[in-house]
Design a protein around this motif. Structure first.
Motif, PDB file in Angstrom:
ATOM      1  N   ASP A 218       0.870  -1.165   0.000  1.00  0.00           N
ATOM      2  CA  ASP A 218       0.000   0.000   0.000  1.00  0.00           C
ATOM      3  C   ASP A 218       0.913   1.223   0.000  1.00  0.00           C
ATOM      4  O   ASP A 218       1.568   1.525   0.997  1.00  0.00           O
ATOM      5  CB  ASP A 218      -0.900  -0.012   1.234  1.00  0.00           C
ATOM      6  CG  ASP A 218      -1.736   1.261   1.371  1.00  0.00           C
ATOM      7  OD1 ASP A 218      -1.523   2.213   0.591  1.00  0.00           O
ATOM      8  OD2 ASP A 218      -2.600   1.317   2.260  1.00  0.00           O
ATOM      9  N   ALA A 220       0.064   4.454  -0.369  1.00  0.00           N
ATOM     10  CA  ALA A 220      -0.715   5.683  -0.222  1.00  0.00           C
ATOM     11  C   ALA A 220       0.155   6.862   0.193  1.00  0.00           C
ATOM     12  O   ALA A 220      -0.033   7.982  -0.287  1.00  0.00           O
ATOM     13  CB  ALA A 220      -1.840   5.479   0.796  1.00  0.00           C
ATOM     14  N   THR A 223       3.584   7.206  -3.011  1.00  0.00           N
ATOM     15  CA  THR A 223       3.488   7.643  -4.397  1.00  0.00           C
ATOM     16  C   THR A 223       3.332   9.157  -4.485  1.00  0.00           C
ATOM     17  O   THR A 223       2.443   9.737  -3.871  1.00  0.00           O
ATOM     18  CB  THR A 223       2.310   6.951  -5.099  1.00  0.00           C
ATOM     19  OG1 THR A 223       2.479   5.531  -4.978  1.00  0.00           O
ATOM     20  CG2 THR A 223       2.257   7.325  -6.572  1.00  0.00           C
ATOM     21  N   TRP A 240      -2.297   2.502  -4.512  1.00  0.00           N
ATOM     22  CA  TRP A 240      -2.139   3.808  -3.867  1.00  0.00           C
ATOM     23  C   TRP A 240      -3.343   4.678  -4.181  1.00  0.00           C
ATOM     24  O   TRP A 240      -4.087   4.419  -5.118  1.00  0.00           O
ATOM     25  CB  TRP A 240      -0.847   4.497  -4.313  1.00  0.00           C
ATOM     26  CG  TRP A 240      -0.760   4.749  -5.802  1.00  0.00           C
ATOM     27  CD1 TRP A 240      -1.253   5.819  -6.508  1.00  0.00           C
ATOM     28  CD2 TRP A 240      -0.137   3.895  -6.775  1.00  0.00           C
ATOM     29  NE1 TRP A 240      -0.983   5.703  -7.848  1.00  0.00           N
ATOM     30  CE2 TRP A 240      -0.294   4.523  -8.046  1.00  0.00           C
ATOM     31  CE3 TRP A 240       0.542   2.684  -6.693  1.00  0.00           C
ATOM     32  CZ2 TRP A 240       0.204   3.960  -9.219  1.00  0.00           C
ATOM     33  CZ3 TRP A 240       1.027   2.117  -7.871  1.00  0.00           C
ATOM     34  CH2 TRP A 240       0.865   2.756  -9.108  1.00  0.00           C
TER      35      TRP A 240
END
Length: 425
Positions: A218, A220, A223, A240
């Motif tokens: 993940d 999030a 990115t 993401w």
């Protein structure tokens, strides 16, 4: 660099900053007729000024072409998500065909796990970080239950050692090796939302593969924040959101990476939808799903164009600025912030984010044993937009696209006043 605790020094850093002009490409909320100091891009990025014109282009296409907008106009909607792949591939270190944009983060995590979490009686366990963001915890717990396993048996959470806030990489790698015969998947957040710790994606992925397990991430908080090399590191899949560092607006369509090794396997299990079907047969309207041989083979529904316009507009700024340039400025910003905060810590708060700039992104997390929420609310009242997470953490994220060194200096000056006013200094 030798820092100085002065406004003139902060202003000199801004004067030398080649990325400083990008600040003018964003709208800032106002406080007392001034731009707020916005250190909350880790929750919601600011609106780029080019978004309104980008939306108007698609409104005009809809207005003037209606259904023909799928095939004509400046950006034919039939392929709209593909216009985003190249820029995102540069940001995450992937091939464009390994990228797609669809749905929201947790939906995509579920879709990826339905494809990649194929447990057996022997190999069914998942290793994840303790204290992961709740959505990840919920998704993994329910996926395990979906396959008939008990979460307290199938999920192994790696927690910080007693008295510590950060998770030891040694403990992660040891746990992977120790459970190698029963491990099906490793799923971590690339950066822990609460502490700001950046995990070693390459090393953890390699350890998972050595154990015969899938490595999913993940990203999030990674990115648009920290450059990665997902293809080179052989990450199996990653998901993401786009509304944090990518500035795509609330509820924006999210991103997915599927390594080409899997993306090309059209028979890999998945939930199928019309938009993931091969375009050469899609419009025959026949039974039988034929997945596209790339990450878009996981797309389900018609591309939500208006939910992608802001992302496309924001990515133009990333293309121009360069992800590594942003990372370089980000490290300097957080180093400057840590330097200015150090004299204020005393016994009031501690920075729980790693000291090493290579082990964090654009976020420093301040842990208060008491009065953390009061300090947070006082900062907001003074035009400093940060956020608060229980228990006791104020997260400060100077985003390099639109935050300045003067912002950092002024934030710490106001924090010092706030601490005095709350009786904490």
């Amino acid at each position: 660099m030798q820092f100085q605790n002065s406004l003139s020094f902060a202003q000199s850093l801004d004067a030398a900053d080649a990325l400083a002009p990008y600040r003018g490409q964003f709208y800032f909320p106002q406080h007392n007729d001034r731009d707020v100091i916005y250190f909350c891009g880790n929750s919601l990025g600011l609106q780029p000024k080019n978004v309104a014109a980008a939306i108007e282009i698609e409104l005009a296409t809809w207005r003037n072409l209606a259904i023909e907008g799928y095939f004509k106009g400046p950006h034919p909607w039939l392929h709209y998500h593909e216009f985003l792949r190249g820029s995102l591939a540069q940001i995450v270190g992937a091939k464009p065909e390994e990228i797609t944009v669809m749905n929201a983060l947790t939906v995509n995590l579920h879709l990826m796990m339905l494809s990649f979490y194929q447990p057996t009686a022997q190999r069914y366990k998942i290793i994840m970080e303790a204290g992961a963001f709740p959505s990840d915890q919920y998704a993994i717990e329910t996926q395990v239950k979906h396959h008939g396993f008990r979460p307290d048996d199938a999920i192994i959470e790696i927690a910080p050692r007693p008295g510590e806030k950060l998770i030891s990489q040694e403990d992660i790698l040891t746990a992977i090796e120790a459970n190698s015969t029963s491990l099906a998947m490793v799923v971590f957040g690339g950066i822990n939302y609460y502490t700001g710790q950046l995990f070693n994606i390459e090393a953890i992925t390699a350890a998972a593969h050595k154990a015969g397990a899938i490595a999913g991430w993940d990203l999030a908080h990674v990115t648009g924040n920290v450059p990665t090399q997902l293809h080179q590191w052989n990450v199996d899949f990653a998901v993401w959101c786009s509304y944090k560092y990518l500035n795509a607006g609330p509820g924006a369509a999210a991103g997915v990476f599927v390594h080409e090794h899997y993306a090309q396997q059209t028979q890999l299990p998945r939930l199928a939808g019309w938009w993931g079907n091969d375009e050469s047969t899609r419009f025959k309207m026949e039974k039988g799903f034929f997945a596209k041989p790339n990450a878009s083979g996981w797309n389900l529904s018609t591309t939500p164009v208006f939910n992608m316009v802001a992302l496309k507009a924001s990515l133009q700024l990333f293309d121009a600025a360069g992800m590594q340039n942003l990372r370089n400025k980000s490290m300097l910003l957080t180093n400057f912030l840590a330097y200015l905060l150090e004299p204020l810590q005393k016994n009031i708060f501690s920075i729980i984010t790693p000291d090493n700039e290579a082990e964090r992104g654009a976020q420093l997390c301040l842990f208060f044993t008491k009065k953390g929420r009061a300090v947070y609310e006082a900062l907001l009242a003074n035009g400093i937009v940060v956020d608060y997470r229980e228990p006791g953490v104020i997260r400060i994220a100077p985003t390099p696209l639109y935050c300045s060194f003067t912002d950092v200096y002024e934030c710490v000056q106001i924090m010092q006043q706030v601490l005095q006013n709350t009786g904490e200094e």
